[in-house]
Structure formats: C-alpha cells, structure tokens
Scaffold this active site. Structure first.
Site, mmCIF file in Angstrom:
data_model
loop_
_atom_site.group_PDB
_atom_site.id
_atom_site.type_symbol
_atom_site.label_atom_id
_atom_site.label_comp_id
_atom_site.label_asym_id
_atom_site.label_seq_id
_atom_site.Cartn_x
_atom_site.Cartn_y
_atom_site.Cartn_z
ATOM 1 N N LYS A 92 -10.883 -3.069 -2.590
ATOM 2 C CA LYS A 92 -11.748 -1.803 -2.595
ATOM 3 C C LYS A 92 -11.053 -0.320 -2.696
ATOM 4 O O LYS A 92 -11.496 0.110 -3.152
ATOM 5 C CB LYS A 92 -12.288 -1.816 -1.120
ATOM 6 N N LYS A 142 -4.666 -8.863 -6.263
ATOM 7 C CA LYS A 142 -5.720 -9.279 -5.903
ATOM 8 C C LYS A 142 -6.929 -7.757 -5.701
ATOM 9 O O LYS A 142 -6.786 -6.450 -5.340
ATOM 10 C CB LYS A 142 -6.016 -9.459 -3.877
ATOM 11 N N LYS A 174 0.840 -1.091 0.248
ATOM 12 C CA LYS A 174 -0.188 0.162 0.373
ATOM 13 C C LYS A 174 0.568 1.895 -0.093
ATOM 14 O O LYS A 174 0.579 2.445 -0.215
ATOM 15 C CB LYS A 174 -0.897 -0.076 1.151
HETATM 16 P P1 TYM Z 1 -10.340 -5.492 5.123
HETATM 17 O O1 TYM Z 1 -10.890 -4.105 5.485
HETATM 18 O O2 TYM Z 1 -9.359 -4.682 3.926
HETATM 19 O O3 TYM Z 1 -11.105 -6.617 3.829
HETATM 20 C C1 TYM Z 1 -12.094 -6.908 4.839
HETATM 21 C C2 TYM Z 1 -11.869 -8.471 4.868
HETATM 22 O O4 TYM Z 1 -12.049 -9.212 3.501
HETATM 23 C C3 TYM Z 1 -10.352 -10.167 3.216
HETATM 24 N N1 TYM Z 1 -10.326 -9.356 1.710
HETATM 25 C C4 TYM Z 1 -10.382 -10.149 0.982
HETATM 26 N N2 TYM Z 1 -10.594 -12.057 0.872
HETATM 27 C C5 TYM Z 1 -10.455 -12.982 -0.171
HETATM 28 N N3 TYM Z 1 -10.150 -11.929 -1.419
HETATM 29 C C6 TYM Z 1 -10.023 -10.578 -1.483
HETATM 30 N N4 TYM Z 1 -9.562 -9.917 -2.840
HETATM 31 C C7 TYM Z 1 -9.959 -10.182 -0.761
HETATM 32 N N5 TYM Z 1 -10.032 -8.815 -0.043
HETATM 33 C C8 TYM Z 1 -10.322 -8.129 1.053
HETATM 34 C C9 TYM Z 1 -9.549 -9.613 4.197
HETATM 35 O O5 TYM Z 1 -9.131 -9.811 4.220
HETATM 36 C C10 TYM Z 1 -10.261 -8.857 5.487
HETATM 37 O O6 TYM Z 1 -9.742 -9.810 6.287
HETATM 38 N N6 TYM Z 1 -7.473 -5.035 8.483
HETATM 39 C C11 TYM Z 1 -8.537 -5.153 8.340
HETATM 40 C C12 TYM Z 1 -10.253 -5.206 9.223
HETATM 41 C C13 TYM Z 1 -9.507 -5.191 10.710
HETATM 42 C C14 TYM Z 1 -9.678 -6.779 11.702
HETATM 43 C C15 TYM Z 1 -9.630 -6.344 12.080
HETATM 44 C C16 TYM Z 1 -10.040 -8.468 10.665
HETATM 45 C C17 TYM Z 1 -9.331 -4.623 11.421
HETATM 46 N N7 TYM Z 1 -9.203 -4.573 12.194
HETATM 47 C C18 TYM Z 1 -8.959 -7.847 13.512
HETATM 48 C C19 TYM Z 1 -9.808 -8.788 11.930
HETATM 49 C C20 TYM Z 1 -9.488 -8.542 12.949
HETATM 50 C C21 TYM Z 1 -8.475 -5.379 6.652
HETATM 51 O O7 TYM Z 1 -7.945 -4.024 6.409
HETATM 52 O O8 TYM Z 1 -8.907 -5.337 6.267
#
Ligand code: TYM
Length: 338
Positions: A212, A209, A119
C-alpha cells in the site's frame, strides 16, 4: 470469549490491494462463512497503526469507511452475531495493554523486526517514529486481548505473530496464565489450508512485496482499479529474459508471481508452464483479475453504509467488554489493580 477466536486487521491508510485481499481478507471471509457459529470472527481496522509512517490525516476517516465497505463487498456476513467489525481506537484497552507489554519488550527484539528495518530504511532518523518501532507490540495487544488463536496474515506479518507468542509466554511464565497464545505460524497455515504465508509481489519490481505504501502504485493492483488499469499494469509486469514460463521464485520472480495470481483467481498455471512466450500468460492473468474486480466492484457499489454503521456500534460495545476482561486480569497481575 466462549468460542475460539479468529482475528485479523487491515490498515486503512490507502486503498486495499489484491495482496491484502488474498493474504488476509479472503481467509477471514471464508472462515466467517464456513465456521461462523463455531468460531468468533474479529475483523478490525487498526486505525492506531495507520500513521506509523506519515499519511494524509484528512483522508483517514474516508479510508476507514472504505475498508469497511470492502469487507462487506468481499462477503463478510454482517448479520452473523459471531462476526465483529471494529476500530482499534474505539477500544481503549488496546493502547493500555500496549503500554504494559512495552515495559516487558526489549529494544533489541524490536530492532530485529524485518518490517521495521524495511520501512525505516527509506526514512531519515528524525522521521522514524517510535510508533513504527513498537507497532508489533500494539499488534500483540490486538491479538492477546481477545485470546485469538487463529490470525490469518500475509508472510510479512509472520515475525510479528511469533513475537506475540513470545511476549505472551514471557508474561505467562512470570505472572501465571494471563494470555492464550495464538497458534504458531505453521499451525496457522495448516488451519487456513495454505503451504506458506502469502507474499504477492509488486508487478513492476517483483523483488519486493506488493505494498500500500508504494508511492507510484505502478506495480500494485488496488481493489478499486478499473479493468483497463488492471490490464495495463499486468501487461507491463516485469518478467525476465529467460523466455520460458516456469515457477521459480529465485530465477523468475515476476513470472512465478503471475502464475500465483492466476491460480489464486481461479485460473490454471499448468496451461502455461513451458510456453516460450509470456504474453498469453499475462493476458490470462489480466482477464482473470479484471473479471474478478468487475464483479467485486459491482458488489461494492451496492454496500449498505447504514448496515455497516449499525454493526460497528454493536461490535465496538461488545469488544470493549471482552477486551476489558483481559486488561483487568493483566492490570491485577502487574499490581496496577488490587
Ligand atoms: P497491513 O494493513 O499492512 O496489511 C493487511 C494484511 O495484508 C497482508 N499483506 C499481504 N499479503 C500477501 N501479499 C502481499 N503483498 C501483502 N501485503 C500485505 C498483510 O500481511 C496483512 O495480513 N500490522 C498489520 C495490521 C494489524 C494486524 C493486527 C494484523 C494490526 N494489528 C493484529 C493481524 C492481527 C499490517 O500492517 O497489515
């Protein structure tokens, strides 16, 4: 926490896409439906994580509400007392524990996080925030405050989960048993019944991947995309010039991604393996996803906002009580409280 905890968070800085749905939301909803009663299920909005990279702050409140609606439309049982929905910033213990954990985290270990490298790569030095740099520490606090053992995340977050275990172990060995460690990535996959963390690829550029933060949105299927948009994006998905359908992530990343999506939405990839044309596979994927989203969006339109707000207030009150128990233990251990 009298029951073992399953926890995950989904950021609200853009619409959720099918990668978020399949990688994190669906496993949570399935668990809440099948195991609510046996487990506590925490599905939260990491709103403090939303602007680790620049966003339009005027849209954040609407984004948070939209994500909560998506949770409900995906089938999260809001009437189950073991299920909690909350916003991270409404539980101040998250920020407080993060600061303490920061002081036990090395600059080197944060610099090695692939998400940070990915990022920050596209941003100039002055636009890389400290928040982006240490967001895995906030994520560790999110998990450790509730003693969460099971954390369904996509593959991109596995390294942060391992970091959470490392920092918890580090403090436990220095100060005694403060934290419950989340299970290892391997054990998580066993629990959620998957061979590997999911990584749905961008349709236009399957070397990365689905994300968003993608500015064009061309290769991303948002949960709010219309059936026509879905068909258009899938029919123009990037494939290759090999001309034979096979499941090979290295040589045919685009085709393998389409086969994965088909399977995850209930289709049968075996029907297409070996075919000489990609068109029929694309049509089948487009129809499977468009059908799923049409039904999902009909459910989304029926979501009761008031039920969400009532649940949110109750969960946030309870989560503050739970999180403060862990925080106080840590504050005592590090000498901040008598
Ligand atoms: P975030 O908001 O970017 O994404 C949310 C969840 O979606 C999964 N994900 C994917 N899975 C499969 N294929 C993809 N292309 C894909 N893109 C996103 C991410 O792996 C995630 O599980 N840091 C985290 C949010 C967070 C969190 C936490 C998660 C903050 N605190 C504590 C678990 C526990 C994040 O940025 O996810």
């Amino acid at each position: 926490m009298s029951k073992p905890v399953i926890l995950t968070g989904l950021r609200a800085n853009n619409d959720l896409h099918i990668g978020n749905y399949l990688g994190a939301l669906l496993p949570m909803v399935d668990m809440a439906r099948e195991k609510g009663g046996e487990y506590q299920v925490n599905l939260f909005i990491p709103d403090l994580h939303s602007f680790t990279t620049p966003i339009d702050h005027d849209k954040l409140q609407a984004g948070i509400m939209q994500n909560l609606r998506v949770f409900a439309a995906a089938g999260l049982p809001l009437d189950n007392p073991d299920v909690h929905i909350y916003r991270q910033s409404y539980v101040p213990a998250h920020s407080e524990l993060t600061w303490i954990l920061d002081c036990f985290t090395g600059l080197g270990e944060m610099s090695r996080m692939t998400q940070f490298k990915d990022k920050s790569g596209s941003l100039g030095d002055d636009r890389i925030s400290l928040g982006l740099f240490n967001y895995p520490v906030l994520m560790a606090a999110d998990i450790l405050l509730y003693c969460a053992e099971y954390v369904p995340v996509g593959d991109d977050q596995s390294q942060h989960l391992e970091f959470t275990r490392d920092i918890a172990e580090r403090l436990n060995s220095r100060f005694g048993d403060l934290f419950v460690l989340p299970k290892s990535v391997k054990e998580q996959h066993e629990f959620f019944n998957k061979d590997q963390g999911l990584r749905i690829k961008d349709l236009a550029d399957p070397s990365k991947k689905m994300s968003k933060s993608d500015d064009t949105g061309k290769g991303v299927i948002f949960m709010t995309d219309s059936p026509d948009e879905v068909r258009k994006k899938i029919m123009s998905a990037t494939t290759d010039s090999i001309g034979k359908v096979a499941h090979d992530y290295d040589k045919q990343a685009g085709v393998a991604n389409l086969l994965d999506i088909l399977q995850l939405f209930g289709g049968n990839p075996d029907d297409f393996i070996g075919q000489d044309q990609y068109g029929p596979l694309k049509t089948a994927v487009a129809e499977a996803v468009a059908d799923f989203l049409a039904k999902f969006q009909a459910d989304l339109a029926k979501v009761d906002d008031q039920a969400i707000l009532t649940k949110l207030a109750a969960s946030e009150e309870q989560m503050n009580l739970q999180a403060n128990v862990t925080l106080l233990k840590v504050q005592k251990a590090v000498g901040l409280r008598a």
